[in-house]
Design an enzyme around this catalytic site. Structure first.
Site, PDB file in Angstrom:
ATOM      1  N   GLU A 250      -4.801  -8.727   1.097  1.00 36.10           N
ATOM      2  CA  GLU A 250      -5.462  -8.407   2.371  1.00 36.10           C
ATOM      3  C   GLU A 250      -6.956  -8.461   2.125  1.00 36.10           C
ATOM      4  O   GLU A 250      -7.482  -7.727   1.293  1.00 36.10           O
ATOM      5  CB  GLU A 250      -5.063  -7.020   2.895  1.00 36.10           C
ATOM      6  CG  GLU A 250      -3.639  -6.978   3.392  1.00 36.10           C
ATOM      7  CD  GLU A 250      -3.210  -5.620   3.948  1.00 36.10           C
ATOM      8  OE1 GLU A 250      -4.077  -4.831   4.385  1.00 36.10           O
ATOM      9  OE2 GLU A 250      -2.000  -5.359   3.930  1.00 36.10           O
TER      10      GLU A 250
ATOM     11  N   GLU B  29       0.829  -1.213   0.000  1.00 40.42           N
ATOM     12  CA  GLU B  29       0.000   0.000   0.000  1.00 40.42           C
ATOM     13  C   GLU B  29       0.862   1.262   0.000  1.00 40.42           C
ATOM     14  O   GLU B  29       0.584   2.233   0.704  1.00 40.42           O
ATOM     15  CB  GLU B  29      -0.951   0.013   1.208  1.00 40.42           C
ATOM     16  CG  GLU B  29      -1.937  -1.133   1.192  1.00 40.42           C
ATOM     17  CD  GLU B  29      -2.954  -1.090   2.346  1.00 40.42           C
ATOM     18  OE1 GLU B  29      -2.849  -0.210   3.220  1.00 40.42           O
ATOM     19  OE2 GLU B  29      -3.848  -1.948   2.356  1.00 40.42           O
TER      20      GLU B  29
END
Ligand SMILES: *[C@@H]1O[C@H](CO)[C@@H](O)[C@H](O)[C@H]1NC(C)=O
Ligand SMILES: *[C@@H]1O[C@H](CO)[C@@H](O)[C@H](O)[C@H]1NC(C)=O
Ligand SMILES: *[C@@H]1O[C@H](CO)[C@@H](O)[C@H](O)[C@H]1NC(C)=O
Ligand SMILES: *[C@@H]1O[C@H](CO)[C@@H](O)[C@H](O)[C@H]1NC(C)=O
Ligand SMILES: *[C@@H]1O[C@H](CO)[C@@H](O)[C@H](O)[C@H]1NC(C)=O
Ligand SMILES: *[C@@H]1O[C@H](CO)[C@@H](O)[C@H](O)[C@H]1NC(C)=O
Ligand SMILES: *[C@@H]1O[C@H](CO)[C@@H](O)[C@H](O)[C@H]1NC(C)=O
Length: 891
Positions: free
Chosen positions: A582, A490
């Protein structure tokens, strides 16, 4: 008085030491644990004014001494372009005369510590606002400057050897002095590194090692730990030796008849003369009887090769060997994780100057864009979890048994894969994982140049990214469990267009230089049409795969809203495998339920809503397992999108275990709510949703909530059942509440209109018309006692091995009182000690080493270790509940 027995033990130890040394002389290499005998001192401030480099939290002014120019050259072996390597300045580094590095400094008043050591985990916790370390980093005193000191001895026999210090991980900004000389260091706390001590050592016992760490606040989005939190080794080798992480073992042409093993070895000659060496590698099965990593039956010998290595140079040498009838490595349970060891011997003349063992596995992996992951040609759906490096109440200090227990709990739930979020783990964790048969995504970094917190990796990226990524690859490349390398999580650069993509390409080029497995980075914001995903070999999506804020319960929230992005990525990248790196970010505290319960199958925790799932006073989230972060999705919603997109290779749940820090949604707490296992290792209800799906043939019918609601007589109290049956019938005190099909509500059975009355709730489930699993939950009486259960009653008395002891508050029939919060006092007799206690409550601020722990939802945990052999008795007592014992044997 010395007993006969003690003499025998002493003799046995002596024998071990002697044979150990004899062995070392034969093999040419010694690897000696340096975990014992340290003195430690920490200050919350930087009093010595040494800094690696200027940072927002370091002192300023003329007295500040910057050591970065002397540390940077340590990265040189990992920097490919010679012109980018750094020269060590010829000037004496500033601070050379600093007191704590000196041989004569008397550190006897410092704390005696054993590594691995996490100075912050004992607390106390910082509570409230305006504290140096807030919820995100776990409210523990990670900050400040710490020194570790110990002596090293060098024997006459070591005079002509090269002696390295190998530090598996130190948090963070490690700088190392020997006898007052700055040797080097490594800033990133998750990278293992090596320093050459040879030039600074002198014969004798009085060599002073001094290691300084400087652990910043705001350096991480979770609890990073603090200290030399992994193993430290002294490695003694001949000047001619296998270089650090100097073997790469890979396999090809694999069939049931044979496999070709390519062994690539890098030799290093730190001596002053050119050497001609013979290199011989033999392949052995890993000795499965001991599991200790020793070489078992020999299965093949590679041809001997001869190689010249110039003085002060490295030289690669390659060989290949055919292993007949290879036993393949593959993930459990469908395959077996068979391991091999390549034993490499380096000879000069006829003398063995080095022996080096490399564990590896023989297997094929294919990342198929339409089918997902194939291991040895068989499809393996990724049933993974994300794992932070902390070990709960033990903090970040690595402990083999704690790590093994984590794997055992996860395996029981059907987990077959682990993503190292967001940093390389302790090396021993990967060894355990190889042997246990899980798949791994190894990950280097959580940020690049763009910062997430003020003192995170963006401060180091330009100088260290290549070295940190390459060090991960070299250290970990022989693990068969690793299916992909992630260079970032991220990162801000995922949405910065060509600039971000260029960094991804640069980091992936390093991956491709070192290994054949794919390079990836996890994307929560990058879209298919952006340049970023194109730079990566496989597509790792965080949350956006299953859609973000795209269902009714999330409608009123701010932030991006997007439907499931799997199809768009699949059509934009038809040749790249896609997985969810995720998923979920679901929230709950174990055994806590709030009413009313949302009718949706996924909903954000909203304190303002009656059915919002949270209790902001208790800092608890309902374990109906329907509630999530604003960007998250319930387990049920994730399963639905996975099933709707069968080309997706699977998922890594955020998260398997709860972890320290990041206590969304209640940042006044200290640990997370994301896990389907709590911080103490107790399963939340959510664990059974995964177990039901991931172990389809293991009979699961799990009822929630508990049935102790005296204040809810006659009130609607929904009952949900997590099962891998097809349908079920619920009975409350024998009265049927109707039959339901799992398919009707997705992935669970829900009876949302049940009215509470004390007694018993029973479910009978069916699969294919026959009874599958049954479960009963009863109203439990008043707390009357405690039961104790040890996960292992026999442990090694080595001060490292652990027994995890669960205390349950029980009624007179032995049933767990599901709301009990009695304070339990643990005590130990015999050669044992309580290392820590916990209960899985994210809002419990009693320090982990405390021997008193409130039960949370009826349970508490004590972690016990032993020093020496003997009988260890652990007692738990509580006012009004009497006391209970459990016996352990330490050997
Ligand atoms: C250490 O050396 C510096 C010069 O490099 C000197 O200014 C300072 O006084 C010395 N400090 C001690 C404690 O000897
Ligand atoms: C170090 O200090 C301790 C007391 O703080 C003292 O007992 C000991 O003798 C000292 N050691 C040396 C070598 O001076
Ligand atoms: C170390 O090397 C030197 C020079 O080769 C040699 O003279 C000496 O005997 C060696 N010492 C030991 C302890 O091996
Ligand atoms: C490996 O397999 C390829 C194709 O199957 C074959 O051409 C080659 O000879 C094999 N190599 C070895 C060393 O067995
Ligand atoms: C090594 O051993 C072989 C036979 O065992 C012998 O012929 C050879 O001379 C030896 N080489 C050296 C350098 O000692
Ligand atoms: C149910 O039975 C059918 C036919 O006997 C079989 O194909 C199917 O796999 C079974 N389903 C389950 C969930 O066991
Ligand atoms: C413990 O549980 C009781 C009964 O549920 C409750 O009244 C009390 O507030 C709890 N105490 C603490 C300290 O949480």
């Amino acid at each position: 008085m010395v007993s006969q027995y003690q003499i025998q033990v002493v003799l046995a130890l002596f024998f071990l030491i002697c044979t150990g040394q004899a062995l070392a002389r034969n093999t040419g290499r010694e690897r000696i644990s340096l975990n014992k005998g340290w003195r430690f001192s920490r200050s919350a401030n930087n009093n010595d004014n040494l800094v690696y480099d200027v940072r927002s939290d370091t002192p300023t002014g003329n007295q500040v001494k910057i050591l970065k120019p002397w540390i940077l050259p340590v990265a040189n072996p990992f920097i490919k372009a010679p012109e980018e390597r750094r020269q060590r300045p010829s000037a004496t580094p500033p601070g050379a005369n600093i007191t704590f590095t000196q041989i004569n400094f008397n550190d006897s008043s410092w704390e005696a510590v054993t590594l691995p050591h996490d100075w912050a985990i004992k607390g106390p916790f910082y509570t409230g606002d305006n504290v140096p370390v807030t919820g995100g980093m776990g409210r523990l005193p990670i900050q400040g400057v710490a020194w570790y000191r110990r002596k090293l001895s060098v024997t006459a026999a070591d005079v002509n050897r090269t002696i390295y210090l190998d530090i598996d991980g130190a948090m963070s900004y490690a700088m190392v002095w020997l006898n007052g000389n700055l040797v080097g260091g490594w800033p990133y706390g998750y990278t293992s590194f090596r320093l050459d001590l040879t030039p600074f050592l002198k014969p004798g016992d009085n060599n002073q090692l001094a290691i300084r760490l400087d652990n910043p606040v705001s350096s991480s989005r979770w609890y990073p730990g603090a200290g030399i939190y992994r193993n430290v080794w002294l490695t003694k080798v001949d000047h001619l030796h296998v270089a650090q992480w100097g073997t790469a073992v890979s396999s090809r042409n694999i069939s049931t008849e044979s496999a070709v093993i390519d062994v690539s070895i890098e030799l290093e000659n730190t001596g002053k003369t050119k050497q001609t060496a013979q290199v011989i590698t033999s392949i052995h099965e890993l000795d499965s009887r001991t599991g200790t990593g020793t070489a078992g039956k020999k299965v093949a010998d590679a041809a001997q090769t001869t190689v010249d290595v110039d003085a002060d140079h490295k030289q690669g040498v390659k060989s290949s060997v055919v292993v007949p009838n290879p036993r393949l490595w593959g993930p459990r349970p469908a395959q077996q994780p068979n391991m091999y060891i390549a034993v490499t011997r380096v000879l000069v003349g006829n003398k063995t100057v080095d022996t080096y063992s490399t564990e590896f596995g023989i297997r094929t992996i294919e990342h198929n864009p339409d089918k997902g992951l194939l291991v040895n040609g068989q499809h393996v759906r990724i049933q993974g979890v994300n794992d932070h490096h902390d070990l709960g109440a033990l903090g970040s200090a690595f402990n083999l048994r704690a790590a093994q227990r984590k794997l055992e709990i996860l395996a029981d739930l059907g987990v077959n894969a682990i993503r190292m979020s967001h940093n390389p783990p302790a090396p021993e964790f990967l060894t355990l994982i190889d042997r246990a048969g899980f798949l791994v995504i190894d990950e280097a970094l959580d940020s690049w140049k763009s910062q997430k917190t003020a003192n995170d990796y963006h401060l180091l990226f330009d100088d260290w990214a290549e070295a940190d990524v390459r060090a991960m690859l070299l250290r970990d490349r022989n693990h068969p469990s690793i299916i992909a390398w992630s260079v970032g999580n991220e990162v801000g650069e995922q949405t910065t267009g060509a600039a971000g993509a260029a960094i991804a390409e640069r980091l992936c080029a390093i991956v491709h230089e070192e290994d054949s497995r794919p390079c990836t980075a996890s994307k929560n914001a990058a879209r298919p049409e952006m340049p970023f995903p194109a730079a990566l070999d496989i597509i790792n999506l965080n949350y956006q795969g299953e859609g973000i804020r795209d269902t009714p319960a999330y409608a009123g929230l701010d932030g991006i809203k997007t439907g499931p992005s799997y199809p768009a990525f699949h059509s934009a990248f038809p040749d790249k495998m896609i997985l969810s790196s995720e998923s979920a970010a679901a929230l709950s505290t174990r055994g806590t339920y709030f009413f009313p319960v949302t009718k949706e199958n996924s909903a954000p925790v909203l304190d303002a809503k009656a059915d919002g799932g949270g209790n902001p006073d208790l800092r608890q989230v309902s374990a109906y397992e329907l509630y999530t972060t604003p960007f998250g999705a319930s387990v049920d919603k994730v399963f639905a999108t996975q099933d709707a997109h069968p080309f997706v290779a699977g998922e890594f749940v955020w998260s398997g275990f709860d972890y320290l820090g990041e206590p969304t949604p209640y940042y006044s707490a200290r640990s997370s709510y994301f896990g389907f296992v709590d911080l103490a290792g107790f399963k939340k209800d959510r664990a059974y949703l995964y177990q039901a799906r991931w172990r389809p043939d293991f009979k699961v019918a799990h009822i929630l909530p508990h049935w102790n609601w005296p204040e809810r007589k006659g009130l609607v109290t929904p009952v949900h059942v997590f099962t891998n049956a097809e349908e079920g019938e619920l009975f409350v005190n024998g009265v049927s509440q109707g039959k339901k099909k799992v398919a009707a509500s997705g992935y669970r059975l829900r009876w949302d209109d049940v009215e509470y009355q004390a007694g018993e709730v029973r479910v009978v489930t069916w699969r294919n018309g026959t009874v599958w699993a049954e479960e009963t939950v009863k109203t439990v009486g008043d707390a009357k006692g405690i039961s104790l259960e040890a996960d292992r009653n026999l442990i090694r008395g080595d001060g490292e091995d652990l027994s995890y002891i669960t205390a349950k508050v029980i009624d007179e029939n032995g049933a767990v009182a599901p709301r009990a919060n009695n304070t339990i006092v643990f005590a130990v007799e015999g050669p044992g000690e309580i290392v820590a206690t916990d209960n899985g409550d994210p809002y419990d601020f009693v320090s982990f080493p405390s021997k008193e722990r409130k039960a949370f939802s009826g349970l508490a945990l004590a972690i016990v270790r032993a020093r020496g052999g003997g009988r260890v008795t652990v007692t738990a007592s509580s006012k009004g509940l009497g006391s209970t014992k459990v016996e352990l044997t330490a050997r």
